[in-house]
Design a protein around this motif. Structure first.
Motif, short mmCIF file in Angstrom:
data_model
loop_
_atom_site.label_atom_id
_atom_site.label_comp_id
_atom_site.label_asym_id
_atom_site.label_seq_id
_atom_site.Cartn_x
_atom_site.Cartn_y
_atom_site.Cartn_z
N ASP A 90 -16.68 -11.31 2.31
CA ASP A 90 -17.70 -10.62 2.57
C ASP A 90 -17.45 -9.30 1.87
O ASP A 90 -18.93 -8.21 1.66
CB ASP A 90 -17.95 -10.62 3.60
N ALA A 91 -16.42 -8.59 2.48
CA ALA A 91 -16.45 -6.96 2.80
C ALA A 91 -16.32 -6.46 0.95
O ALA A 91 -16.32 -5.26 0.66
CB ALA A 91 -15.00 -6.33 3.45
N GLY A 92 -16.09 -7.30 0.28
CA GLY A 92 -15.36 -7.19 -1.42
C GLY A 92 -14.29 -6.47 -1.14
O GLY A 92 -14.05 -5.96 -2.60
N GLU A 119 -12.37 -2.63 11.02
CA GLU A 119 -12.14 -1.09 11.33
C GLU A 119 -11.06 -0.67 9.68
O GLU A 119 -11.54 -0.17 8.45
CB GLU A 119 -12.08 -0.75 12.50
N VAL A 120 -10.53 -1.84 9.81
CA VAL A 120 -9.79 -2.11 8.08
C VAL A 120 -11.21 -2.20 7.03
O VAL A 120 -10.90 -1.26 5.92
CB VAL A 120 -8.94 -3.29 8.24
N LEU A 121 -11.09 -3.07 6.75
CA LEU A 121 -12.36 -3.16 5.59
C LEU A 121 -13.42 -2.54 6.06
O LEU A 121 -13.49 -1.60 4.79
CB LEU A 121 -12.93 -4.83 6.08
N MET A 156 -5.34 -0.77 -12.52
CA MET A 156 -4.51 -1.03 -12.13
C MET A 156 -5.15 -0.44 -10.83
O MET A 156 -5.88 0.26 -10.93
CB MET A 156 -3.52 0.93 -11.44
N LYS A 157 -5.41 -0.68 -10.06
CA LYS A 157 -5.90 -1.09 -8.85
C LYS A 157 -5.06 -0.09 -6.84
O LYS A 157 -4.54 -0.51 -6.77
CB LYS A 157 -6.24 -2.22 -8.28
N LEU A 158 -6.06 0.37 -6.40
CA LEU A 158 -5.16 0.88 -4.79
C LEU A 158 -6.06 -0.07 -4.10
O LEU A 158 -7.07 -0.79 -4.16
CB LEU A 158 -5.29 2.30 -4.46
N SER A 159 -4.75 0.07 -3.11
CA SER A 159 -4.69 -0.96 -2.48
C SER A 159 -4.19 0.46 -0.36
O SER A 159 -3.45 0.28 -0.55
CB SER A 159 -4.12 -2.54 -2.15
N LEU A 160 -4.59 -0.52 0.67
CA LEU A 160 -4.43 0.40 1.72
C LEU A 160 -3.15 -0.73 2.25
O LEU A 160 -3.57 -2.05 2.69
CB LEU A 160 -5.90 0.44 2.64
N LEU A 161 -2.69 -0.02 3.18
CA LEU A 161 -0.97 -0.82 3.76
C LEU A 161 -1.68 -0.73 5.03
O LEU A 161 -0.99 0.23 4.95
CB LEU A 161 0.29 -0.54 3.14
N THR A 162 -1.28 -1.59 5.99
CA THR A 162 -1.49 -1.26 6.98
C THR A 162 -0.64 -0.89 7.99
O THR A 162 -0.72 -0.41 9.68
CB THR A 162 -2.29 -2.73 7.98
N TYR A 163 0.24 -1.38 7.27
CA TYR A 163 1.82 -0.45 8.32
C TYR A 163 1.60 0.94 9.09
O TYR A 163 2.01 0.73 10.53
CB TYR A 163 3.05 -0.39 7.37
N LEU A 164 1.47 1.86 8.53
CA LEU A 164 0.88 3.10 9.19
C LEU A 164 -0.29 3.80 9.55
O LEU A 164 -0.92 3.98 10.94
CB LEU A 164 1.90 3.99 9.26
N LEU A 165 -0.74 3.81 8.95
CA LEU A 165 -2.28 4.08 8.73
C LEU A 165 -3.43 3.39 9.38
O LEU A 165 -4.60 3.27 10.31
CB LEU A 165 -2.75 4.70 7.98
N ASP A 195 -13.88 2.93 -1.41
CA ASP A 195 -14.19 2.97 -2.18
C ASP A 195 -12.08 2.15 -2.77
O ASP A 195 -11.38 2.05 -3.83
CB ASP A 195 -14.32 3.58 -3.36
N ILE A 196 -11.32 1.44 -1.66
CA ILE A 196 -10.52 1.14 -2.15
C ILE A 196 -10.15 -0.73 -1.82
O ILE A 196 -11.18 -1.00 -0.82
CB ILE A 196 -9.28 1.19 -0.91
N PRO A 197 -10.25 -1.12 -3.48
CA PRO A 197 -10.55 -2.40 -3.78
C PRO A 197 -9.54 -3.87 -2.57
O PRO A 197 -9.77 -4.55 -2.52
CB PRO A 197 -10.07 -2.74 -5.13
#
Length: 255
Positions: A61-63, A18-20, A1-10, A27-29
């Motif tokens: 490039d940002a991984g 900046e997101v990347l 399992m891996k974490l991702s960031l959803l851009t919806y609010l944060l 360390d969010i893949p």
């Protein structure tokens, strides 16, 4: 399992760079781009082929993998023409997802209109829409995932629509809706749909939802995909994201 960031609010007010950067430092893949809301990251249908290729390259490039493109497409409308508009738009999002390197898009059911159409018809229409989009998705190696959102938070509606779609490119986004907890253990909502789960949306991690219990079930069942952080907006998004990322890793390590 891996974490991702959803851009919806944060992440809605952040440029792509900046997101990347935040994902890299926390360390969010993965990242899930919310489209159709004029977010500053710019991952939208209007992007040219060159711009799409550049987005894909910058993420690579940002991984940071592109976990999903979250759309506003929904299919509860009684009017066939309105449903077809969203089906056609969702197919364009399939193309966008493929171009930026995302393996899936998110769509909604979403609600049962007060009049003009029965719940059964809505579910049937959602299933037909999913199949049509998935047939296009199969040509681009992209899944279409129905989120357990709105009235479709109730697992039976989502499951019935996905089963009616009957296509290997159709899956479910488990939404971690706190309403589930009114009906006993969250396993009551997880177990019936578990074989279709392709993506997960988490929310504020201190909101009382038993995320650790969900993660334990996902691990037991071999889920290796993303859990996407869809947390509330904050005046200190970097700090909140970093704290939530650490909490996620602590839960994962304890399994």
């Amino acid at each position: 399992m891996k974490l991702s960031l959803l851009t919806y609010l944060l992440g809605k007010d952040m440029e792509l760079s900046e997101v990347l950067d935040i994902c890299r430092h926390a360390d969010i893949p993965g990242v899930e781009f919310r489209a159709e809301l004029d977010h500053k990251h710019g991952v939208e249908l209007e992007r040219t082929a060159e711009e799409r290729a550049a987005i894909r390259a910058r993420c690579a490039d940002a991984g940071v993998a592109v976990a999903c493109v979250a759309t506003s497409c929904r299919f509860e409308y009684p009017e066939a023409a309105k449903r077809q508009e969203d089906i056609d738009r969702a197919k364009r999002y399939v193309d966008l997802a493929a171009d930026v390197g995302a393996p899936r898009i998110r769509v909604f059911g979403n609600a049962f209109p007060a009049e003009g159409i029965s719940k059964t018809e809505v579910v049937e229409n959602v299933g037909a829409a999913l199949r049509s989009i998935a047939e296009h998705g199969a040509t681009r190696d992209v899944d279409v995932c129905l989120e357990m959102h709105g009235d479709f938070y109730w697992w039976e509606h989502t499951l019935n629509a996905v089963r009616l779609a009957d296509h290997p490119r159709v899956g479910i986004v488990h939404n971690c809706d706190p309403r589930e907890m009114k009906f006993g253990p969250i396993a009551n909502f997880y177990e019936p749909v578990k074989t279709y789960i392709r993506h997960v949306h988490m929310h504020d991690l201190e909101n009382g939802y038993p995320y650790a219990a969900l993660m334990a079930m996902l691990k037991r069942d071999g889920y290796s995909g993303y859990l996407s952080l869809e947390a509330s907006a904050s005046e200190e998004p970097r700090r909140v994201i970093a704290i939530y990322a650490e909490l996620f890793r602590a839960w994962l390590a304890a399994l």
